[in-house]
Design a protein around this motif. Structure first.
Motif, PDB file in Angstrom:
ATOM      1  N   ASP A   1       0.831  -1.205   0.000  1.00 34.29           N
ATOM      2  CA  ASP A   1       0.000   0.000   0.000  1.00 34.29           C
ATOM      3  C   ASP A   1       0.866   1.255   0.000  1.00 34.29           C
ATOM      4  O   ASP A   1       0.595   2.222  -0.722  1.00 34.29           O
ATOM      5  CB  ASP A   1      -0.926  -0.002   1.220  1.00 34.29           C
ATOM      6  N   LYS A   2       1.910   1.225   0.819  1.00 35.75           N
ATOM      7  CA  LYS A   2       2.801   2.381   0.892  1.00 35.75           C
ATOM      8  C   LYS A   2       3.533   2.587  -0.430  1.00 35.75           C
ATOM      9  O   LYS A   2       3.673   3.710  -0.912  1.00 35.75           O
ATOM     10  CB  LYS A   2       3.804   2.184   2.021  1.00 35.75           C
ATOM     11  N   GLU A   3       3.974   1.453  -1.030  1.00 37.46           N
ATOM     12  CA  GLU A   3       4.674   1.551  -2.307  1.00 37.46           C
ATOM     13  C   GLU A   3       3.755   2.105  -3.394  1.00 37.46           C
ATOM     14  O   GLU A   3       4.149   2.966  -4.183  1.00 37.46           O
ATOM     15  CB  GLU A   3       5.178   0.157  -2.699  1.00 37.46           C
ATOM     16  N   GLY A   4       2.495   1.606  -3.420  1.00 32.07           N
ATOM     17  CA  GLY A   4       1.542   2.122  -4.406  1.00 32.07           C
ATOM     18  C   GLY A   4       1.232   3.586  -4.176  1.00 32.07           C
ATOM     19  O   GLY A   4       1.128   4.378  -5.121  1.00 32.07           O
ATOM     20  N   LYS A   5       1.127   3.962  -2.898  1.00 30.63           N
ATOM     21  CA  LYS A   5       0.855   5.364  -2.569  1.00 30.63           C
ATOM     22  C   LYS A   5       2.014   6.244  -2.985  1.00 30.63           C
ATOM     23  O   LYS A   5       1.834   7.328  -3.567  1.00 30.63           O
ATOM     24  CB  LYS A   5       0.577   5.494  -1.085  1.00 30.63           C
TER      25      LYS A   5
END
Length: 265
Positions: A184-188
Motif C-alpha cells: 500500500d505504501k509503495e503504491g501510494k
C-alpha cells in the motif's frame, strides 16, 4: 436480612460485619451483596488453605513385635566322664543325675528350640504378607503419580503446541500485514511520484506557453510594421483557396469587370 451467625468473613462473624455495614448507612441490597461476596471468598480461601494429607500406607507394619521374640536358653550341661572312675547309671542318685535325666534335659532344650523356630517362621511369614501389601500400595501410588505426570507432560506438550501454533499464526499475520502495508505504501508513493511528475510537467508546459505568448506579444509591440508586412499566413497543406482575392486579380480582368457607370464618370 437474617444474620448468619455461623458464617465467617475472613475470620470475623458475618453478623458483626452486617451490623457494622448497616451502621454506616449502606443500603440493605449493598450490604447483602458485600457480605455474600465476603463469605464466598473467605470459604474459597479456607478451602485453598486445606493441606492435602501425606500418603499413608494402608498396610500397617509394627516397628517391634514382642510375640516374635525368641526365648531359648540352653539348660543341659554335661560334665565330662572319667574312664574307670565315673559310675554310669540310668537312675538318679545323690552323686549322679543319671542318663535318663540328662537325655530328658536334651529333649527339653530341643523342644524350646523348636518353639522358637516355629515363632520365627510365623513372624517371617507375617512380615512377608505385610511387605507384599506395602509393595502393592507402592505400585498403586507410583502408577497414580506416573499417570499425573503423563497428564501434566501431555498438557504441557499441548500447551506448547498451541503456543507455537499461535506464534506461527501471529508471525504469519504480522508478515502479511507488513507485506500489505508495504504494498500500500509503495503504491501510494508511486502514485504521489506520478502525480508530482504530472504536476511538474503541467507547470513546465504552462511556463513555456506563457513564455511563447509573452515573447510574441512583445515582438508585435516593438515592431508593429513588420507584423503588418508579414502578410497573410500561407495556407496549410490541403487548405488552398479556390477563388483569388479582388486585389490579386490581373489588370485585364479588372477592366472587364469594371462598372460602366464608373468609366463615364
Amino acid at each position: 436480612m437474617s444474620e448468619p451467625a455461623d458464617q465467617l468473613v475472613y475470620g470475623v462473624p458475618a453478623a458483626k460485619v452486617v451490623d457494622a455495614l448497616r451502621a454506616t448507612g449502606m443500603a440493605e441490597s449493598d450490604v447483602i451483596a458485600l457480605v455474600g461476596r465476603g463469605v464466598a471468598r473467605s470459604e474459597a480461601v479456607a478451602k485453598a488453605a486445606v493441606v492435602t494429607p501425606p500418603f499413608v500406607f494402608q498396610t500397617q507394619v509394627a516397628q517391634t513385635a514382642p510375640e516374635c521374640a525368641l526365648t531359648f536358653v540352653r539348660s543341659f550341661v554335661h560334665p565330662d566322664f572319667i574312664d574307670g572312675v565315673t559310675v554310669v547309671q540310668g537312675g538318679q542318685t545323690p552323686e549322679e543325675i543319671g542318663f535318663n535325666l540328662r537325655f530328658h534335659s536334651i529333649e527339653a532344650d530341643l523342644d524350646q528350640i523348636s518353639h522358637d523356630l516355629h515363632t520365627a517362621s510365623n513372624c517371617t511369614a507375617e512380615l512377608r504378607r505385610e511387605l507384599f501389601g506395602i509393595v502393592q500400595e507402592l505400585q498403586t501410588k507410583i502408577n497414580e503419580i506416573d499417570g499425573r505426570l503423563d497428564t501434566k507432560v501431555k498438557d504441557k506438550a499441548e500447551k506448547e503446541t498451541k503456543e507455537k501454533e499461535k506464534e506461527t499464526k501471529d508471525t504469519k499475520e504480522k508478515a502479511e500485514k507488513e507485506t500489505k502495508e508495504s504494498k500500500d505504501k509503495e503504491g501510494k508513493d508511486t502514485k504521489e511520484v506520478k502525480d508530482k511528475d504530472h504536476k511538474e510537467k503541467d507547470k513546465e508546459s504552462q511556463k513555456e506557453g506563457e513564455k511563447d505568448g509573452h515573447g510574441k506579444e512583445q515582438a508585435d509591440l516593438h515592431n508593429p510594421v513588420a507584423a503588418e508586412d508579414e502578410g497573410p499566413e500561407p495556407a496549410a497543406e490541403g487548405e488552398e483557396r479556390t477563388f483569388i482575392k479582388l486585389e490579386d486579380r490581373p489588370e485585364v480582368g479588372r477592366a472587364a469587370l469594371a462598372d460602366p457607370d464608373d468609366e463615364g464618370a
